[in-house]
Design an enzyme around this catalytic site. Sequence first.
Site, PDB file in Angstrom:
ATOM      1  CB  THR A   1      -0.949   0.003   1.211  1.00 37.34           C
ATOM      2  OG1 THR A   1      -1.833  -1.108   1.060  1.00 37.34           O
ATOM      3  CG2 THR A   1      -1.746   1.287   1.285  1.00 37.34           C
TER       4      THR A   1
ATOM      5  CG  ASN B   1       2.767  -1.233   3.854  1.00 45.61           C
ATOM      6  OD1 ASN B   1       2.993  -0.360   3.024  1.00 45.61           O
ATOM      7  ND2 ASN B   1       1.724  -2.030   3.790  1.00 45.61           N
TER       8      ASN B   1
ATOM      9  CE1 TYR C   1      -6.011   6.054   6.767  1.00 35.15           C
ATOM     10  CE2 TYR C   1      -5.167   5.099   8.802  1.00 35.15           C
ATOM     11  CZ  TYR C   1      -5.929   5.002   7.645  1.00 35.15           C
ATOM     12  OH  TYR C   1      -6.618   3.850   7.393  1.00 35.15           O
TER      13      TYR C   1
HETATM   14 ZN   LIG Z   1      -3.592  -4.557   2.200  1.00 35.08          ZN
END
Ligand SMILES: [Zn+2]
Length: 453
Positions: free
Chosen positions: A70, A91, A154
């Site tokens: 991501t 990540n 976020y």
């Molecule tokens: Zn994912």
Amino acid sequence: MKSLVILLFSGLITGCRGNSSHSLPPKLLLVSFDGFRADYLQNYEFPHLQNFIKEGVLVEHVKNVFITKTFPNHYSIVTGLYEESHGIVANSMYDVVTKKHFSDLDDKDPFWWNEAVPIWVTNQLQENRSSAAAMWPGTDVPIHNTTPSYFMNYSSSVSFEERLNNITTWLINSNPPVTFATLYWEEPDASGHKYGPEDKENMYRVLKEIDDLIGELVHKLKVLGLWENLNVIITSDHGMTQCSKDRLINLDRCIDNSSYALIDLTPVAAVLPKINTTEVYNKLKVCSPHMNVYLKEDIPARFHYQHNNRIQPIILVADEGWTIVLNKSLPKLGDHGYDNSLSSMHPFLAAHGPAFHKGYKHNTINSVDIYPMMCHILGLKPRPNNGTFGHTKCLLVDQWCINLPEAVGIVIGALLVLTTLTGLIIIMQNRLSVPRPFSRLQLQEDDDDPLIE
Ligand SMILES: [Zn+2]
Ligand SMILES: *[C@@H]1O[C@H](CO)[C@@H](O)[C@H](O)[C@H]1NC(C)=O
Ligand SMILES: *[C@@H]1O[C@H](CO)[C@@H](O)[C@H](O)[C@H]1NC(C)=O
Ligand SMILES: *[C@@H]1O[C@H](CO)[C@@H](O)[C@H](O)[C@H]1NC(C)=O
Ligand SMILES: *[C@@H]1O[C@H](CO)[C@@H](O)[C@H](O)[C@H]1NC(C)=O
Ligand SMILES: *[C@@H]1O[C@H](CO)[C@@H](O)[C@H](O)[C@H]1NC(C)=O
Ligand SMILES: *[C@@H]1O[C@H](CO)[C@@H](O)[C@H](O)[C@H]1NC(C)=O
Ligand SMILES: *[C@@H]1O[C@H](CO)[C@@H](O)[C@H](O)[C@H]1NC(C)=O
Ligand SMILES: *[C@@H]1O[C@H](CO)[C@@H](O)[C@H](O)[C@H]1NC(C)=O
């Protein structure tokens, strides 16, 4: 003559553009539905998204970047760079020099992001323009000391409606105007992990919800009068594939866990040896036939995943659908991160707005090609990147592009015209050659004329 044509032509164009909205700077909203695998579009129904595509463009497969996770892929979309060049290589990361750690929950240190400049920063360096973000990895971090003028920290608990309301408010009301905006949503990634993409029943439900959100988005843009003039790109970071408890690779069976540190686990493990690297490598190399084990210097060039300090000395790449574990049971029924040449890892891209053709379908582009296309739409000079603007020309109304079927058509058409012309010329010549004796006679008569005179 040539300049006259150009004059006429530019007159035509400015005549069409002369009015109101077109003189404003172009605006672009970039939307990501995390983990939207390309072939969901073929295998499920998306009435709202299909309507969006009918009036816009669709790219059926977007080849994303390795590793297909991501944060790295979202940063490639907004920088046009491979992961080794933008620095968000996973990540979960560790930097041996500074001893800093990065994770999706601890991502706010600009150190990690500053190796690149995302498009929202470049956009804001232009006079009279601002950027806004209803989330997107990096948008709540001061990258090169700059956040978007309008952003949200976020939080997965903020609803889609609130993200949509706030981003559209910013698009409408701000001065200087917001010309670049992002909107991010966690689904269908979260459900893809939970159920696995082969769970048709649950995925049907989740994907219907996504389509309804797209319906809400379009409805909102129409109500606010943004629909005709705003360019909207809907895309994603990666796909999803099915995992299974029968496809586990247990590293503890092969090597003592005290001989290395694991920076990232699955499906691409990042291994930092604590002892002799060759020894660790040799043990991992024979651990499973269902994963590739690479010393950093031997990582295949096609991954563009080598030249960065944050890439660890050994990486393990599981085969599609296999999960690397440490003596544990299967953590997720669906996952991504695998080889970016697998079509299950690819997302799609759809776009609508004044910059895009209407009803055009395209086979494939690379995710790094999106950045130069967005810069073109916004009139920004792109920073050095790994994308190719030419790959996206067919999507854009202001570009000249021929795809292969068209090219074949043009060649055949040209041949037909040539053949016809040749035929006509031959016939004409035959016709002309018939009255020849006659004209000669006439000439002879003419020749006689002076004699008569
Ligand atoms: Zn994912
Ligand atoms: C140009 O703008 C005027 C007033 O703003 C409007 O009435 C007219 O319809 C517009 N023409 C075009 C072609 O958009
Ligand atoms: C920026 O906006 C101001 C005020 O609206 C205007 O005077 C100026 O010309 C604009 N600059 C550019 C580069 O568009
Ligand atoms: C984001 O969070 C930081 C720290 O918690 C806070 O100082 C800042 O005001 C927040 N920004 C926005 C836009 O909510
Ligand atoms: C969205 O906008 C409303 C109204 O301005 C504000 O109260 C709210 O905090 C915003 N939401 C986020 C997540 O920033
Ligand atoms: C794996 O875990 C089990 C208990 O769940 C334990 O008995 C076993 O010793 C562990 N094996 C290794 C290699 O760590
Ligand atoms: C290494 O394995 C032992 C048991 O085999 C376990 O207690 C320990 O937590 C493991 N260490 C790490 C870093 O996973
Ligand atoms: C690492 O191990 C290999 C093979 O076991 C050995 O040939 C090599 O000399 C070792 N390197 C170092 C730096 O200890
Ligand atoms: C990607 O682009 C960056 C910036 O221009 C460049 O340094 C790098 O060499 C490029 N990578 C490849 C594989 O071409």
